[in-house]
Each structure stands twice: as C-alpha cells, then as structure tokens.
Write an enzyme that holds these catalytic residues in place. Structure first.
Site, short mmCIF file in Angstrom:
data_model
loop_
_atom_site.label_atom_id
_atom_site.label_comp_id
_atom_site.label_asym_id
_atom_site.label_seq_id
_atom_site.Cartn_x
_atom_site.Cartn_y
_atom_site.Cartn_z
N GLY A 22 24.91 40.14 16.76
CA GLY A 22 26.34 40.42 16.77
C GLY A 22 27.10 39.25 17.38
N LEU A 23 28.29 39.53 17.86
CA LEU A 23 29.10 38.42 18.38
C LEU A 23 28.39 37.66 19.48
CD1 LEU A 23 32.71 39.92 18.44
CD2 LEU A 23 31.73 38.29 16.84
N GLY A 55 25.07 37.65 20.32
CA GLY A 55 23.80 37.05 19.90
C GLY A 55 23.98 35.89 18.95
N HIS A 97 36.86 56.78 23.31
CA HIS A 97 38.05 56.19 22.67
C HIS A 97 38.98 57.31 22.20
CE1 HIS A 97 40.55 53.84 20.04
NE2 HIS A 97 39.97 52.74 20.44
N ARG A 125 42.50 53.45 27.60
CA ARG A 125 41.78 54.42 26.79
C ARG A 125 41.33 55.65 27.58
NH1 ARG A 125 38.26 50.07 23.22
NH2 ARG A 125 40.05 49.50 21.93
#
Lengths: 637, 261
Positions: A42-43, A45, A266, A330
């Site tokens: 992902g971002l 990694g 969320h 949130r």
C-alpha cells in the site's frame, strides 16, 4: 518496563533535521549488499520499497493481492493533508502538528507528529512530480478542501479517489524499480511468520496463495506495512482480505503491540442492511463539508424526511458544536450519531441511521456544483442502496474504519525487535486515540518516502549481521511450524465455517469493544472470546488441502489471529480507565457526554508484550510527554 | 436498505458457474441453485451464500477474486451472462446488486477469458501481464526527493481533468475480457494518455508508448480493431478517445523517435 522511544533531543522543530544529520549512512557501493523485505504494497509499503530501491538496496515486496496496486490504500476517498498553506488561511507545520495531537486526544507522541507535519509538504511535491492528478483550480494550481478537526483548508484531493491516485503514484515508482531489477515483487503471497536469528528480524516465511507453496526469504531488515486490523470486527470499511496476521505473528515473536484498543469508528458509512452483509462502505468525510447531519426531534418519527418540517429536525452536530459544526472529528461525530439512535431518534427501517442531507447545498450551489464535487460518491450510494441522494437525504451510520493501534515503534519506526520496522497503519505511532481525516494517507507516505529510508540506513550501517541462507535452522523450524498449523486447521473438520466464527467475534467486538465500552461488558467479552477461540480450534470447518488455491485456509489463518487479537484489544480497553478519542469508556465522561481523560494516570502508550499462549499479555509503558501542546479538555464547541 | 426498496422479495436463482481445478486441467460449467437471495445483496455476497452452503455440504467452495468490495481495487472479475462485470453499466462485480436480477433467473458466471490471462482456479485468473505492461514504462522517472514545489507545475484544469479521466482505470481487465481480440489496448491507452497529457510525463512520452506497446504484444494480447466493446464494458468509463490518443502518440513516437529502432 519503561520503553525508550529514542526521541532526539532539542526543540521540536529541530529534532528531525538533527536526527537526519546524526544517523549513520551506508555508502552507495555498500547499499547493494543489503536486502530488505517489505510486507504490504500500500502507500507505506510501495513508497518505502521504491525509495529504498532507488537508494540502491535490494528489496523484496510481498502482497496477498494479485497486484501491488490493489492494496487497500486504494480505497481511501477524501484526501491527504499537507501544511502547504496554499490557501493563505493561516496553516503551518505547527498548526497541522497541533491539530493532529489535539485530534488524537493527546495520546500521540509529539515528536513523531511534528515530523509528520514537516514532511507532509514534501509528499505533495513528490506525488505531483509522479503525475498524480490532484484537483486543480482554473488557474492551474492545486485545489484544497477542509476536513474534520481542522479550521483551515489543507486537504489535497483527487475527486473521491485520492487513495487510488496516490497509490498509483507509489505503484508506478515501484514498477520502475521492478523494471530496473532492484525490487522483486511477490504478489499473491502471504507472510505467515517472522524469522529471528540472534535476536534480530532476519526474514519471513510465506505461503503462495495459488500453489500453497511454503517458502522462506531472508534479509537484513524487515518492514511490515500491512495495514490495520479493523476486520477483527468482521464488518468494517476494510477490504475483505485486510488482516492482522503479519503484525500479530511478529507480536508473538516479541514485537510489542501499542494501544490495541484504539479503533476509529467512521461516522459516515452506509448502514447495515442485512445478515448477509460482508462489508460496510464508507461515504467520504468530505461530504460533511456540505451535507448536514440530522435526526427528527421526536422519538420514533417515521415520516419520510421531506415531510419533516425544519422546526422538527435536530441538526445535532451544529447545535452542540457551533464552532466546528458538521466537521467535528470522527470520534465525536460517531458518538453523537450513536447517542441520537440510542435515544430512539434513529431513522430508516433499523433505526440505526441518521440523515446526511444535501438539500441546502443543492439550493445554495446548484445541482451541478454538488454533483461535480461528490458525483461519484452519490452514484456509489445509489448503487448500493437503490436510493437517489439528490432526491432524499443519505442515511448514514458509524462503522469501523481505521485502527490507530498497531505495533509499537520508536522514533525510527523500529519495533521492539531489532531490524523489524512497522509503517503506515500497521504501527501505532502518529494518531493517538483518534485519527483526523486525510491523515492516514499522509502518514503512510511520510513513513515510506521520507522516514524509513533514513532510519533503516542507520540500522544497516551498524552491523545488522551477515547474509543468512534460508537453510538456516531458524527458517526450517519456522516453516515446519507454519505447515503444522495449516495441517491442524485442515484436520479439525468441524461443523462451523470460518465466516461463522468471524461473524460471532465481530459482533462481540462491536457490542462490547466498539463505540462505547464499560468494564462489565469488556470482562464479559473477554470470557466469550476465549470460549469462541477454544471452539474454533475444536470445531472449525475448512475444505481441501494446502497445495492448492484454497481460500478457506487463507481465511482460517487470519480469523485464528483475530480471535487472539480481539482478546488483547479487550484487555487494553479494560485496563485504560479513562476515555480518550475513539476509546470511550462509559464510566468516564463529562456531564456533556464528552470523553473524560485521566492525564495523571494514563498519559502513556500501552505497549503489550506476548508472554505465551495461555498467559496474559504483559503491560509496558511509554510515558507521553507534552512539551509543546498543552493538555486540555478537547473542545470543538 | 431492507424494506426500503419496492422489490425486496427474496429470489431463487440458478447459477451455472465455471469450475476448473487449475491452469493445467479442463474446466466446465456446474449448476447450483441458490435460495432466498435478497435483492439488496451484492453479487459477491450472493457468492458468499453459495460458498457457505457448499462448504456446509462438504463440497469445495468456488474460488473467486475480490477484495475492497467498493468498486475501486479492481480485483473482482466475473464474466456474468456474457458480459464483463455483468449487466449494469459502469459497475464492477462487487457493486452489482441482485436487484438487477429476477426471481427464477439463470445466471452464467465465467472467469475473464483471454490468451494472456490463464485461469488459476474457477473464476480466478492471472492478470500479472497488466502489471508487466505498467513496468515497461507506466511511470515518470523521478526519484524520491529533489522535486520542484507542487505549485511550480501549473496545469490547466481541462487538461488535468482529462488526465484524471484516464487515470481512473482500476486495472481490472474487463476491457480485455470484453474484447473479441482480447486486446488490452484500452487499459494501456489510459496510462499512456494520462502521462502524455501532463507536463511531468511529456519528457518520456515516446519511449513510454513504444515500450508499453511492445510489452503488450509480447504478453499475447490481441490487436485493437476499434470495436469499442472495451469502453462499453469498462466499469469506470475509460473512453475510447484514449485509444485514438495512444495511436497518435505511437505514430508520432515512431516517426520521430531517436530511442528505439
């Protein structure tokens, strides 16, 4: 044990600069002698892998999806924060730092958060240089919008698919290194164990998800960038495959687990519709810029929304928090939605939903403008629910979305195991007890592009050990254990499927360790989880064999780990006798139902240590010192 | 939401599902009946129900690819009643809901079929060829750090928007599955267009298009004959204009290239 986070000395604004100067360097010719394993693409990694390969290290990247581009970062919708102050509205590194520490309800480490705010500006530059198509104004410059917990517009976005565009940027950088031969990519490959030699992380054991082949990989350092563990709740906004296995098996090898109970619920998700439901879909927080949240004033008001006159509606966030209105953080928004529903004022057939209404925005800005901003989200809503949000308000309800907890890491993002790093959502580091919107993408890319490349170099420069063959007994032993666990799971041949166990666990976690928790419920859940885990190992039903594409094995391994992690989360929630951010203990609240912290006794990171299969985890503490931000009761009024 | 839709009566359906043990064996369609399917279920949730039933009966569940279940990761890939991702336009399999079907329907479900995509098992295929096309040039060659301030590269909004439209490709492979030539040209053209439109990508535009196209052909994808099935079935609406742009990029690269013979 008191943990040392290795925070550099000096004023907060100078710590990172100073540290970058003090870290040891590996000279360019020596970098090619070192191998680094990165689990997760992902971002965090992908950005770490690309950057480390650019520097000259040999990198191996593993992901369970069929392509690196499908990691769950792809699904992030709303945006990425950066202290660029392009809007001239008073933003600065310090303000982003301040907002993040406050938003996290003073349970994050100041030095890490400051560094995050500092490098946020570099992230945007990097992404634009890669060709990430951020939203732009007519003058050709970048556009921004505001997000929860902030009073400035610092969020950069790419329609409703910022995550996909940022990940494609990192994926393209990764692809370039794969083409150069500096990164070796292993898709459809799941890490099942961490291998330690001489007390250091030296490799992993993996299973190939098509062939079932068990394999060892050795390296000088291992990075876990495997995302969060929200799927312990079964229903969450996470992808179906998102799991805790990599970090959990590292935990069992000695990496401490930080603040496991800090979970983000969320506020704006599409409500649950039936038993068959497999996941929950988020509606981006950016919708709260223009959507107004309300419920009927009267209990049990079953009229359709357009028949409820203005005077009989309660815009509860605007009423209770006039300064931030619908853009409160949130945790606050979620809890208030739950309160409204608990009072019997929830809407829809289940009564577990509140309205998110765009009628005023459409009146004010016109249908075109609203559809330009949110068109794809509205479409998604319509597809899933079969209702048109342009005609009647959306129904939303909170859902599990992000886990602030994760492996404990020091300032260098190294876990308590030498040579083992954790990045992105997999670590606990930057968001305290609540993450602000648009900060997950920022942290993932900060860790991968700008932090790890420095700090791993520092470790490698200080004798991480020689290259090790995967014939080493430590690898063989680990492979044997992995095979034995899979065989055990296959041999049980009970009567309940993995999904049935997962759903039961998820319901326990949601009911007793979700938006509101109390000691009695947590104790109850703890006993139940133990019993469920015991039943799992006696009565789970898988199919087939290991040497095959066998999705029941994948799921069973992940749920087995969730059944252990769930208990640790409950233990952590039970021990933290205070409320902070997303951790809301009903016994500890202000008269206005806000989270009541106990800074005297709980201003620390709880880092749990594995002590064996049948014994309680041991608590270690990292005291949190706030030298720059004053500890106050969070107020968004 | 249950109860809010006019058609919320559960359905009984007949499925004909492609079953294949692995790449080396022959596959066949196998018939299953599923009962009490809610119209609010997604297509994949209907498959979850089928798989749970199969498992309880001691039969092997159907292998299929899926992950985010919100239409963005591009992992799900079912060929439903002869159409990539099924009957609803602009929709991935995971976002296809059962309210698009009727009680008593027979639904045929197959994997993506293309020379370049081998079947791993049942409905799961190997799409790594698409990654290799990206690796051949789908990037701007910049290292981390040392880049200009983001606002030093102004881009006219219409250009940025057009690049964005191309960048929305989720790499699912539906275009390949829909194409009778099994060409990946729509996928390839989306990346080429995105980067050719942006100032950051212009530097390498010639080598990029040549290398990516060469890789596309080497992977065994077919040629484009401008039928347009790809764009019609694309779940995120990638336009056929991108293929026109790809052709222009390719011809201009070939005519002026000083890099590749």
């Amino acid at each position: 044990m008191i943990l040392d986070a290795k925070i550099p000395d000096g004023p907060i604004a100078e710590k990172w600069e100073k540290h970058k100067f003090n870290v040891k360097l590996v000279n360019p010719a020596n970098k090619r002698k070192y191998d680094i394993i990165i689990v997760g693409s992902g971002l965090a990694g992908a950005s770490a892998a690309a950057t480390l390969a650019e520097l000259g290290y040999n990198v191996k990247v593993f992901c369970f999806q069929d392509s690196a581009r499908r990691a769950h970062s792809i699904a992030a919708q709303g945006g990425i924060n950066a202290a660029k102050n392009y809007q001239n509205d008073g933003d600065s590194v310090y303000r982003l730092f301040y907002d993040t520490v406050k938003g996290g309800d003073y349970r994050a480490r100041e030095a890490n958060v400051y560094r995050l705010a500092q490098v946020s500006v570099n992230i945007i530059d990097q992404c634009v240089a890669q060709g990430v198509p951020f939203a732009r104004e007519y003058g050709g410059l970048l556009a921004n919008r505001s997000f929860g917990g902030a009073q400035v517009s610092r969020t950069f976005y790419a329609r409703g698919q910022t995550g996909q565009q940022l990940l494609l940027g990192a994926y393209s950088a990764l692809n370039r290194q794969i083409a150069y031969g500096k990164v070796q990519m292993f898709p459809r490959t799941e890490m099942l164990d961490l291998v330690m030699v001489d007390g250091k992380a030296r490799g992993i054991v993996t299973r190939h998800l098509v062939t079932g082949h068990i394999e060892s990989h050795s390296a000088h350092a291992v990075v876990l960038a495997t995302g969060g563990y929200g799927n312990v709740f079964y229903l969450s906004t996470n992808a179906m495959g998102s799991n805790t296995t990599a970090i959990w098996r590292a935990y069992k090898k000695g990496a401490f687990f930080g603040n496991p109970c800090f979970t983000q619920i969320h506020p704006t998700c599409i409500p649950v519709s039936g038993e068959y439901q497999s996941k929950l879909t988020l509606m981006s927080e950016s919708l709260r810029n223009d959507g107004r949240v309300w419920v009927p004033k009267a209990k049990g008001d079953k009229r359709v929304p357009r028949d409820i006159p203005e005077a009989e509606r309660d815009y509860f966030l605007e009423r209770k928090y006039p300064a931030f209105g619908n853009l409160v953080p949130r945790d606050v928004a979620s809890r208030n939605a739950k309160l409204a529903c608990d009072e019997g004022r929830g809407v829809g057939s289940t009564g577990l939903a509140v309205y998110l209404d765009f009628a005023d925005a459409i009146k004010r800005d016109g249908l075109d403008k609203v559809s330009q901003k949110y068109g794809n989200l509205f479409e998604m809503y319509a597809k899933i629910t079969g209702e048109d949000p342009y005609q009647s308000p959306m129904r939303i309800y909170p859902a599990v979305h992000y886990t602030m907890g994760g492996l404990w890491v020091d300032y260098n993002l190294m876990t308590t195991i030498p040579g083992l790093y954790a990045a992105g959502e997999a670590n606990f580091s930057d968001h305290g007890a609540n993450r602000l919107g648009a900060s997950a993408l920022m942290q993932g890319l900060a860790d991968g592009y700008f932090v790890l490349p420095y700090t791993i170099g520092d470790y490698l420069a200080q004798n991480p050990g020689p290259k090790i063959s995967t014939d080493h007994p430590a690898f063989k032993e680990s492979e044997t254990n992995v095979r034995a666990t899979i065989q055990k799971l296959l041999s049980i041949n009970g009567t309940k499927t993995v999904d049935e166990f997962h759903k039961e666990l998820g319901l326990l976690m949601w009911d007793y360790c979700g938006m509101a928790r109390n000691a009695e419920g947590l104790q109850f859940a703890k006993d139940k989880i133990k019993a469920l885990r015991e039943e799992f190992w006696r009565n789970v039903k898988l199919y087939g064999e290991n040497e095959d594409m066998n999705q029941t094995i994948e799921k069973a391994g992940r749920v087995a780990d969730f059944l252990e992690l769930g208990e640790l989360m409950v233990t952590d929630a039970l021990h933290r006798n205070e409320s902070c951010g997303g951790h809301f203990r009903e016994e500890y609240q202000t008269p206005e139902n806000e989270a009541l912290r106990d800074d005297t006794n709980f201003a620390y990171v709880a880092a749990w240590e594995y002590t064996g299969p049948n014994s309680e985890a041991r608590l270690n503490k990292e005291p949190l010192e706030f030298e720059n931000v004053k500890l106050t009761q969070r107020s968004y009024k | 939401m249950a109860g809010n839709n006019p058609n919320s009566t559960p359905m009984n359906l007949t499925l004909k599902v492609w079953r294949q043990k692995n790449a080396k064996t022959q596959g066949q369609l196998v018939t299953y009946n599923v009962k009490e399917i809610s119209p609010d279920m997604s297509f994949l949730e209907m498959f979850d129900v089928l798989n749970e039933d199969l498992l309880r009966q001691g039969q092997e569940p159907v292998a299929f690819d899926h992950d985010c279940r919100e239409g963005i990761c591009g992992m799900c890939s079912m060929y439903i009643n002869g159409r990539a991702h099924g009957p609803e336009k602009g929709t991935t399999t995971c976002q296809l809901h059962m309210r698009k079907f009727k009680d008593g329907d027979t639904i045929v479900v197959e994997p993506w079929r293309a020379n370049a995509f081998t079947v791993h098992k049942d409905l799961s295929t190997d799409r790594s060829a698409l990654d290799r096309i990206q690796q051949a040039g789908g990037y701007v060659s910049v290292n981390t750090g040392g880049v200009p301030d983001a606002n030093e590269i102004p881009i006219p909004k219409p250009i940025a928007d057009k690049a964005f439209d191309a960048a929305t490709c989720i790499q699912c492979g539906a275009c390949v599955a829909a194409c009778k030539n099994a060409s990946a040209m729509l996928f390839l053209s989306a990346k080429v267009s995105q980067l050719a439109l942006l100032p950051q990508g212009k530097v390498e535009r010639k080598t990029r298009v040549e290398n990516m196209l060469a890789q596309h052909d080497a992977e065994g994808f077919g040629s484009c004959t401008n039928i347009g099935a790809c764009a019609a079935e694309c779940p995120v609406g990638i336009s056929l204009d991108n293929i026109a742009m790809l052709n222009r990029e390719y011809i201009s690269a070939k005519a002026t290239s000083d890099n590749i013979g």
